[in-house]
Design a protein around this motif. Sequence first.
Motif, mmCIF file in Angstrom:
data_model
loop_
_atom_site.group_PDB
_atom_site.id
_atom_site.type_symbol
_atom_site.label_atom_id
_atom_site.label_comp_id
_atom_site.label_asym_id
_atom_site.label_seq_id
_atom_site.Cartn_x
_atom_site.Cartn_y
_atom_site.Cartn_z
ATOM 1 N N ALA A 26 7.236 -21.688 -10.608
ATOM 2 C CA ALA A 26 7.621 -21.771 -9.418
ATOM 3 C C ALA A 26 7.156 -20.318 -8.636
ATOM 4 O O ALA A 26 7.175 -19.060 -9.305
ATOM 5 N N GLY A 27 7.053 -20.243 -7.379
ATOM 6 C CA GLY A 27 6.751 -18.823 -6.993
ATOM 7 C C GLY A 27 7.125 -18.818 -5.436
ATOM 8 O O GLY A 27 7.531 -19.924 -4.729
ATOM 9 N N GLY A 28 6.901 -17.579 -5.037
ATOM 10 C CA GLY A 28 7.446 -17.507 -3.743
ATOM 11 C C GLY A 28 6.789 -16.110 -3.092
ATOM 12 O O GLY A 28 6.274 -15.198 -3.761
ATOM 13 N N SER A 29 6.840 -15.997 -1.791
ATOM 14 C CA SER A 29 5.947 -14.667 -1.322
ATOM 15 C C SER A 29 6.583 -14.503 0.211
ATOM 16 O O SER A 29 7.326 -15.548 0.632
ATOM 17 N N GLY A 30 6.556 -13.455 0.556
ATOM 18 C CA GLY A 30 7.012 -13.000 1.962
ATOM 19 C C GLY A 30 6.474 -11.640 2.577
ATOM 20 O O GLY A 30 5.533 -11.167 1.679
ATOM 21 N N GLY A 31 6.299 -11.669 3.758
ATOM 22 C CA GLY A 31 5.697 -10.494 4.382
ATOM 23 C C GLY A 31 6.635 -9.957 5.580
ATOM 24 O O GLY A 31 7.417 -10.655 6.218
ATOM 25 N N LEU A 32 6.089 -8.787 5.817
ATOM 26 C CA LEU A 32 6.881 -8.017 7.168
ATOM 27 C C LEU A 32 5.795 -7.205 7.927
ATOM 28 O O LEU A 32 4.622 -6.820 7.287
ATOM 29 N N LEU A 42 2.616 -2.918 7.723
ATOM 30 C CA LEU A 42 2.543 -4.295 6.879
ATOM 31 C C LEU A 42 3.044 -4.143 5.504
ATOM 32 O O LEU A 42 2.751 -3.297 4.840
ATOM 33 N N ALA A 43 3.869 -5.132 5.231
ATOM 34 C CA ALA A 43 4.294 -5.229 3.504
ATOM 35 C C ALA A 43 4.427 -6.369 3.104
ATOM 36 O O ALA A 43 4.814 -7.440 4.006
ATOM 37 N N GLY A 44 4.341 -6.757 1.906
ATOM 38 C CA GLY A 44 4.233 -8.031 1.222
ATOM 39 C C GLY A 44 4.696 -7.885 -0.117
ATOM 40 O O GLY A 44 4.807 -7.057 -0.638
ATOM 41 N N LEU A 45 5.359 -9.242 -0.491
ATOM 42 C CA LEU A 45 5.973 -9.371 -1.840
ATOM 43 C C LEU A 45 5.725 -10.643 -2.384
ATOM 44 O O LEU A 45 5.892 -11.615 -1.621
ATOM 45 N N THR A 46 5.099 -10.603 -3.715
ATOM 46 C CA THR A 46 4.788 -11.994 -4.180
ATOM 47 C C THR A 46 5.491 -12.027 -5.506
ATOM 48 O O THR A 46 5.590 -11.107 -6.233
ATOM 49 N N ALA A 47 6.047 -13.184 -5.973
ATOM 50 C CA ALA A 47 6.675 -13.561 -7.278
ATOM 51 C C ALA A 47 6.555 -14.857 -7.659
ATOM 52 O O ALA A 47 6.716 -15.864 -7.083
ATOM 53 N N VAL A 48 6.296 -14.875 -8.940
ATOM 54 C CA VAL A 48 5.930 -16.161 -9.764
ATOM 55 C C VAL A 48 6.530 -16.249 -11.061
ATOM 56 O O VAL A 48 6.589 -15.142 -11.884
ATOM 57 N N ALA A 49 7.474 -17.099 -11.391
ATOM 58 C CA ALA A 49 7.856 -17.352 -12.475
ATOM 59 C C ALA A 49 7.545 -18.500 -13.334
ATOM 60 O O ALA A 49 7.221 -19.856 -12.592
ATOM 61 N N SER A 50 7.154 -18.533 -14.590
ATOM 62 C CA SER A 50 6.726 -19.692 -15.447
ATOM 63 C C SER A 50 7.384 -19.734 -16.802
ATOM 64 O O SER A 50 7.958 -18.615 -16.989
ATOM 65 N N THR A 51 7.147 -20.384 -17.594
ATOM 66 C CA THR A 51 7.445 -20.758 -18.798
ATOM 67 C C THR A 51 6.945 -19.443 -19.806
ATOM 68 O O THR A 51 7.496 -19.158 -20.659
ATOM 69 N N GLY A 57 4.470 -8.869 -7.438
ATOM 70 C CA GLY A 57 3.635 -7.887 -6.962
ATOM 71 C C GLY A 57 3.982 -7.295 -5.519
ATOM 72 O O GLY A 57 4.788 -8.086 -4.839
ATOM 73 N N ALA A 58 3.864 -6.114 -5.154
ATOM 74 C CA ALA A 58 4.238 -5.744 -3.780
ATOM 75 C C ALA A 58 3.202 -4.871 -2.998
ATOM 76 O O ALA A 58 2.332 -4.226 -4.154
ATOM 77 N N GLY A 59 2.950 -4.862 -1.949
ATOM 78 C CA GLY A 59 1.796 -4.022 -1.404
ATOM 79 C C GLY A 59 2.539 -3.455 -0.075
ATOM 80 O O GLY A 59 3.252 -4.351 0.763
ATOM 81 N N VAL A 60 1.982 -2.374 0.513
ATOM 82 C CA VAL A 60 2.426 -1.796 1.843
ATOM 83 C C VAL A 60 1.111 -1.208 2.421
ATOM 84 O O VAL A 60 0.380 -0.696 1.624
ATOM 85 N N HIS A 61 0.702 -1.288 3.609
ATOM 86 C CA HIS A 61 -0.267 -0.743 4.386
ATOM 87 C C HIS A 61 0.060 -0.212 5.849
ATOM 88 O O HIS A 61 0.967 -0.861 6.291
ATOM 89 N N THR A 62 -0.304 0.719 6.156
ATOM 90 C CA THR A 62 0.182 1.330 7.239
ATOM 91 C C THR A 62 -1.389 1.619 8.093
ATOM 92 O O THR A 62 -2.398 1.992 7.801
ATOM 93 N N ALA A 63 -1.406 1.744 9.396
ATOM 94 C CA ALA A 63 -2.428 2.007 10.290
ATOM 95 C C ALA A 63 -1.894 2.641 11.483
ATOM 96 O O ALA A 63 -1.054 2.412 12.212
ATOM 97 N N ALA A 64 -2.303 3.897 11.574
ATOM 98 C CA ALA A 64 -2.099 4.896 12.778
ATOM 99 C C ALA A 64 -2.877 4.363 13.957
ATOM 100 O O ALA A 64 -3.911 3.758 14.058
ATOM 101 N N LEU A 65 -1.923 4.303 15.373
ATOM 102 C CA LEU A 65 -2.581 3.972 16.530
ATOM 103 C C LEU A 65 -3.456 5.178 17.110
ATOM 104 O O LEU A 65 -3.155 6.164 16.721
#
Length: 65
Positions: A26-32, A42-51, A57-65
């Motif tokens: 089972a897994g899930g992901s989300g972003g911001l 920008l930020a993202g999160l991913t998680a997967v659970a198995s037997t 995992g997580a990641g963050v990315h920034t961009a200056a204007l």
Amino acid sequence: MNFASQVEAAEISDIDLDNVSGGLAAGGSGGLFLETPIGDVLAGLTAVASTEGLAAGAGVHTAAL
């Protein structure tokens, strides 16, 4: 003469089938996304659970204007 190969059927349990096919997972992901006057975040999160265990995992990315 019948040259067709003979195939024998066998029963397999649900537990054995899960082990052959990779098991249950089972897994899930989300972003911001935030847009500010200074830049974008920008930020993202991913998680997967198995037997076999848990992977996350997580990641963050920034961009200056």
